[in-house]
Motif scaffolding. Structure first.
Motif, PDB file in Angstrom:
ATOM      1  N   SER A 135       0.829  -1.216   0.000  1.00  0.00           N
ATOM      2  CA  SER A 135       0.000   0.000   0.000  1.00  0.00           C
ATOM      3  C   SER A 135       0.861   1.263   0.000  1.00  0.00           C
ATOM      4  O   SER A 135       0.426   2.330   0.407  1.00  0.00           O
ATOM      5  CB  SER A 135      -0.914   0.000   1.219  1.00  0.00           C
ATOM      6  OG  SER A 135      -0.118   0.043   2.393  1.00  0.00           O
ATOM      7  N   GLN A 136       2.088   1.129  -0.469  1.00  0.00           N
ATOM      8  CA  GLN A 136       2.976   2.290  -0.515  1.00  0.00           C
ATOM      9  C   GLN A 136       2.537   3.291  -1.587  1.00  0.00           C
ATOM     10  O   GLN A 136       1.752   2.949  -2.478  1.00  0.00           O
ATOM     11  CB  GLN A 136       4.404   1.839  -0.868  1.00  0.00           C
ATOM     12  CG  GLN A 136       5.083   0.948   0.155  1.00  0.00           C
ATOM     13  CD  GLN A 136       6.229   0.194  -0.496  1.00  0.00           C
ATOM     14  OE1 GLN A 136       6.015  -0.779  -1.211  1.00  0.00           O
ATOM     15  NE2 GLN A 136       7.446   0.648  -0.258  1.00  0.00           N
ATOM     16  N   VAL A 137       3.100   4.498  -1.497  1.00  0.00           N
ATOM     17  CA  VAL A 137       2.982   5.465  -2.587  1.00  0.00           C
ATOM     18  C   VAL A 137       4.361   6.067  -2.854  1.00  0.00           C
ATOM     19  O   VAL A 137       5.282   5.907  -2.054  1.00  0.00           O
ATOM     20  CB  VAL A 137       1.972   6.606  -2.285  1.00  0.00           C
ATOM     21  CG1 VAL A 137       0.596   6.055  -1.979  1.00  0.00           C
ATOM     22  CG2 VAL A 137       2.469   7.485  -1.152  1.00  0.00           C
ATOM     23  N   VAL A 138       4.466   6.749  -3.992  1.00  0.00           N
ATOM     24  CA  VAL A 138       5.711   7.428  -4.357  1.00  0.00           C
ATOM     25  C   VAL A 138       5.416   8.911  -4.531  1.00  0.00           C
ATOM     26  O   VAL A 138       4.426   9.263  -5.181  1.00  0.00           O
ATOM     27  CB  VAL A 138       6.241   6.942  -5.732  1.00  0.00           C
ATOM     28  CG1 VAL A 138       7.647   7.470  -5.974  1.00  0.00           C
ATOM     29  CG2 VAL A 138       6.173   5.445  -5.859  1.00  0.00           C
ATOM     30  N   ALA A 139       6.262   9.769  -3.982  1.00  0.00           N
ATOM     31  CA  ALA A 139       6.166  11.191  -4.297  1.00  0.00           C
ATOM     32  C   ALA A 139       7.383  11.557  -5.139  1.00  0.00           C
ATOM     33  O   ALA A 139       8.521  11.295  -4.758  1.00  0.00           O
ATOM     34  CB  ALA A 139       6.122  12.035  -3.030  1.00  0.00           C
ATOM     35  N   ASN A 163      -2.954   3.551 -13.455  1.00  0.00           N
ATOM     36  CA  ASN A 163      -3.423   3.892 -12.103  1.00  0.00           C
ATOM     37  C   ASN A 163      -2.357   3.703 -11.036  1.00  0.00           C
ATOM     38  O   ASN A 163      -2.614   3.122  -9.976  1.00  0.00           O
ATOM     39  CB  ASN A 163      -4.630   3.024 -11.721  1.00  0.00           C
ATOM     40  CG  ASN A 163      -5.890   3.515 -12.377  1.00  0.00           C
ATOM     41  OD1 ASN A 163      -6.107   4.725 -12.486  1.00  0.00           O
ATOM     42  ND2 ASN A 163      -6.692   2.597 -12.857  1.00  0.00           N
ATOM     43  N   LEU A 164      -1.171   4.170 -11.298  1.00  0.00           N
ATOM     44  CA  LEU A 164      -0.077   3.921 -10.356  1.00  0.00           C
ATOM     45  C   LEU A 164      -0.112   4.921  -9.194  1.00  0.00           C
ATOM     46  O   LEU A 164      -0.505   6.084  -9.375  1.00  0.00           O
ATOM     47  CB  LEU A 164       1.273   3.991 -11.090  1.00  0.00           C
ATOM     48  CG  LEU A 164       1.413   3.003 -12.246  1.00  0.00           C
ATOM     49  CD1 LEU A 164       2.788   3.143 -12.902  1.00  0.00           C
ATOM     50  CD2 LEU A 164       1.189   1.564 -11.790  1.00  0.00           C
ATOM     51  N   PRO A 165       0.327   4.484  -8.022  1.00  0.00           N
ATOM     52  CA  PRO A 165       0.251   5.327  -6.820  1.00  0.00           C
ATOM     53  C   PRO A 165       1.389   6.337  -6.739  1.00  0.00           C
ATOM     54  O   PRO A 165       2.330   6.185  -5.968  1.00  0.00           O
ATOM     55  CB  PRO A 165       0.343   4.305  -5.681  1.00  0.00           C
ATOM     56  CG  PRO A 165       1.156   3.184  -6.243  1.00  0.00           C
ATOM     57  CD  PRO A 165       0.838   3.132  -7.717  1.00  0.00           C
ATOM     58  N   ALA A 223      -4.164   7.643  -4.214  1.00  0.00           N
ATOM     59  CA  ALA A 223      -3.186   6.707  -4.769  1.00  0.00           C
ATOM     60  C   ALA A 223      -3.269   5.354  -4.061  1.00  0.00           C
ATOM     61  O   ALA A 223      -3.267   4.300  -4.705  1.00  0.00           O
ATOM     62  CB  ALA A 223      -1.779   7.285  -4.641  1.00  0.00           C
ATOM     63  N   ARG A 224      -3.382   5.406  -2.745  1.00  0.00           N
ATOM     64  CA  ARG A 224      -3.448   4.142  -1.984  1.00  0.00           C
ATOM     65  C   ARG A 224      -4.717   3.365  -2.286  1.00  0.00           C
ATOM     66  O   ARG A 224      -4.760   2.142  -2.168  1.00  0.00           O
ATOM     67  CB  ARG A 224      -3.370   4.424  -0.481  1.00  0.00           C
ATOM     68  CG  ARG A 224      -1.970   4.735   0.000  1.00  0.00           C
ATOM     69  CD  ARG A 224      -1.892   4.823   1.521  1.00  0.00           C
ATOM     70  NE  ARG A 224      -1.115   5.973   1.959  1.00  0.00           N
ATOM     71  CZ  ARG A 224       0.214   6.021   1.952  1.00  0.00           C
ATOM     72  NH1 ARG A 224       0.913   4.987   1.543  1.00  0.00           N
ATOM     73  NH2 ARG A 224       0.848   7.108   2.338  1.00  0.00           N
TER      74      ARG A 224
END
Ligand SMILES: Cc1ncc(C[n+]2csc(CCOP(=O)(O)OP(=O)(O)O)c2C)c(N)n1
Ligand SMILES: [Mg+2]
Lengths: 318, 325
Positions: A135-139, A163-165, A223-224
């Motif tokens: 359930s990670q995201v990237v900034a 649909n990438l986070p 995103a999650r």
């Protein structure tokens, strides 16, 4: 509303970045830093606001102006400083320097000196999250200048269709070196470009740390939930020159002054004092703490040895 | 032993590695179930492993490689396909500045386990934008490994090794090799990097060649055998790392070298190998080294022009005769 300890933490982080950068500026003036530097002074609210919306296991990617991103994501001041001085104890053993700080242990996937090159890489980290089912995201931080690269289009589009986070965080400080944003694009808000990818595009006051935080939190939540990326434009201003000895004379005085009045740190400090969350003596206490850890960081960096020359031959292959 | 094509051998390697390790996935333009790869290398894989792991991408070479890098540094093992070798130029920053340098720049904090598969090579009249061979450019990039399989056997064994390697691998194929059918064992095998293969043993002259040129060198050798010249054909199989010992040992044996490569002569694969031999085995040479390569031109379209620039058996034979006499 955030609780007191988090608000104080925001203040502390912004202060860490501010004082760190002023220290780097001073050391650079004393000829202790090889190469060049790109200071984050004035943009602290963006990195801190975004990273506050992230979890420890989330990722960020960074830029040539990356010290603030690394600090906000939890990298250590002493090891960043050591890297900037080219020391063995730096994050990259002296092989990266100011423009390539990375700390994979805190999810800081590294800073790039090729403007715009990290956007597809951030999308790739997003794809990896999706394939691994976490359930990670990237900034992904990048500048107004970077948003004119082809990789902006390719990277965001790919994240959008899958649909990438990913949070694409454009730090619009209105200049790419001496080039004004208005002279290289006909739109005012870079976030408008999100329409082209079918994703949300949001413009926020990048000198208001809570506004950045709230927008980033929303984007991260989205995103999650598997709903895909957001383009988040944070309007801000660098208070110093682009790099090294740039006096930034290409920027009108009135413009600079207007932005100095919107200094993110002072604004936030005034806000939390006004709200009665913090008293002046607590502000003073935080300042002293930050000065102390920064002093320790500088001592650590200065006293650290340089790498052995043959270190240059290592880490080419895994 | 059973025979399969080079394309089938690559397909088997992908299939087996995806089955073995769920971190392995494929991305590229038209690699999925509708087209199955421009050269059908990914045929049937989307049906078995699904669209998530055999991922069609937009026409965005730079992002294909960038996305592969991002996935690789966060725990996946991507295999990216770039439809034509020439088009790696659109991703040059991602390959050269990112994939190859991240580990080094970040002081060894990360690794970039990924494979870029792409076909080089002329000979099918698709002209200058889709036919060039520039393996040598990638040999010039520390951090990359450069793999050049010449047969179905090598294609399979080297691709499996590439997928298991923890570094960015440029896996360079050749368009004319895809339909070539040869023996490939059914049992699993891997081929290590940096180990040349002697494709034909001989004592008079060493021909060093790669990819499709191996087959031309072998054909030329048969013709030369009729003239009583006994040629040894050595295939490095990987250009980076390069099996220096094998090349030098062959030179020590024959004392004569012809290097055949399908790239421009100037600063090409042959230049590097010739320099290496001159540096480390000059005393064993009985004749100057000759490079047979393409002239320094783009690849032309019309077959008569194209065939004129690609090294052929006649040019290879002439070079060999020259070093022998
Ligand atoms: C691809 C590329 N082109 C040019 C440069 C030189 N350069 C370094 S920073 C910079 C400006 C970047 O502007 P922006 O993206 O707005 O970031 P900022 O410096 O304002 O933080 C340029 C042109 C570079 N490093 N990479
Ligand atoms: Mg800018």
């Amino acid at each position: 509303m955030l609780d007191k300890s988090r608000l104080l933490n925001i203040y502390r982080k912004m202060l860490e970045i501010r004082y760190f950068e002023e220290k780097v500026f001073e050391l650079f003036g004393r000829n202790l830093i090889p190469g060049t530097i790109h200071l984050y002074t004035g943009q602290e609210a963006v990195a801190v606001g975004v990273c506050l919306a992230l979890h420890p296991q989330d990722y960020i990617t960074s830029t040539h102006r990356g010290h603030g991103h690394a600090i906000a994501k939890g990298a250590r001041l002493d090891r960043i400083m050591a890297e900037i001085l080219g020391k063995k104890t730096g994050y990259c053993k002296g092989k990266g320097g100011s423009m390539h700080i990375a700390d994979f242990d805190v999810g800081m996937l590294g800073a790039t000196a090729v403007v715009g090159s990290a956007l597809p890489i951030a999308s790739g980290a997003g794809l990896s999250i999706k394939l691994r089912g976490t359930s990670q995201v990237v900034a992904c931080f990048f500048g107004d200048g970077a948003s004119n690269q082809g990789t902006f289009h390719e990277g965001i589009n790919m994240a959008a269709i899958w649909n990438l986070p990913v949070l694409f965080v454009c730090e619009n400080n209105f200049y790419a070196m001496g080039t004004r944003q208005s002279s290289v694009m006909l739109i005012e808000n870079i976030a408008e470009r999100a329409v082209a990818y079918g994703i949300p595009g949001i413009t926020v006051d990048g000198n208001d740390v809570l506004a950045v935080y709230e927008a980033a939190l929303k984007a991260a939540k989205r995103a999650r939930e598997g709903k895909g990326p957001t383009l988040l434009e944070c309007r801000t201003y660098r208070q110093r020159g682009h790099s090294r000895f740039d006096a930034a004379t290409y920027r009108p005085k009135e413009e600079v002054e207007a932005w100095l009045k919107k200094d993110p740190l002072k604004r936030f400090q005034a806000k939390i004092i006004d709200m009665g969350i913090i008293k002046m003596d607590e502000v003073y206490q935080i300042e002293q703490d930050v000065i102390k850890i920064l002093e320790d960081a500088v001592i650590f960096a200065m006293e650290s040895p340089f790498p052995e020359p043959a270190e240059a031959l290592k880490d080419i292959y895994a | 032993m059973r025979q399969i094509t080079y394309a089938e051998a690559l397909n088997e390697a992908l299939h087996e590695e995806m089955e073995r390790d769920e971190k392995v996935f494929i991305l590229g333009e038209d690699v999925g179930r509708f087209w199955q790869g421009a050269f059908k290398v990914t045929k049937g894989l989307a049906e078995v492993f699904g669209n998530e792991r055999v991922r069609d991408t937009p026409i965005s070479e730079s992002a294909i490689i960038g996305v592969a890098i991002g996935a690789a540094i966060t725990g996946m093992r991507p295999v990216a396909e770039i439809m034509f070798g020439d088009l790696t130029t659109l991703a040059m920053d991602q390959i050269v500045n990112q994939a190859a340098k991240l580990r080094y720049m970040f002081g060894g904090q990360t690794k970039v386990p990924m494979v870029v598969r792409t076909p080089f090579g002329a000979g099918v009249s698709i002209a200058a934008h889709l036919s060039q061979s520039f393996e040598a450019w990638f040999m010039h990039v520390p951090g990359l490994k450069v793999v050049v399989p010449s047969t179905p056997y090598e294609a399979k064994g080297l691709l499996k090794t590439a997928i298991r390697d923890d570094n960015p691998i440029m896996f360079l194929e050749h368009k004319l090799l895809y339909p070539i059918k040869k023996e490939v064992p059914k049992e699993e095998y891997l081929i290590p990097f940096g180990k040349a293969d002697i494709k034909r043993e001989g004592k008079d002259v060493t021909i060093i060649s790669t990819l499709f040129m191996v087959h031309k060198a072998l054909a030329a050798s048969e013709i030369l055998a009729n003239d009583g010249i006994d040629v040894e054909v050595v295939d490095p199989r990987t250009l980076l790392p390069l099996d220096k010992n094998a090349l030098i040992n062959s030179v020590k044996k024959t004392g004569r070298v012809v290097i055949v490569s399908e790239d421009c002569k100037t600063a090409g694969v042959g230049a590097e190998i010739a320099a290496l031999i001159a540096e480390e085995a000059l005393d064993y040479l009985d004749a100057p080294i000759i490079r047979v390569s393409e002239p320094d031109t783009p690849i032309p379209f019309s077959p008569i022009l194209e065939q004129f620039v690609i090294p052929d058996e006649r040019r290879i034979s002439n070079a060999v005769k020259k070093v022998v006499h």
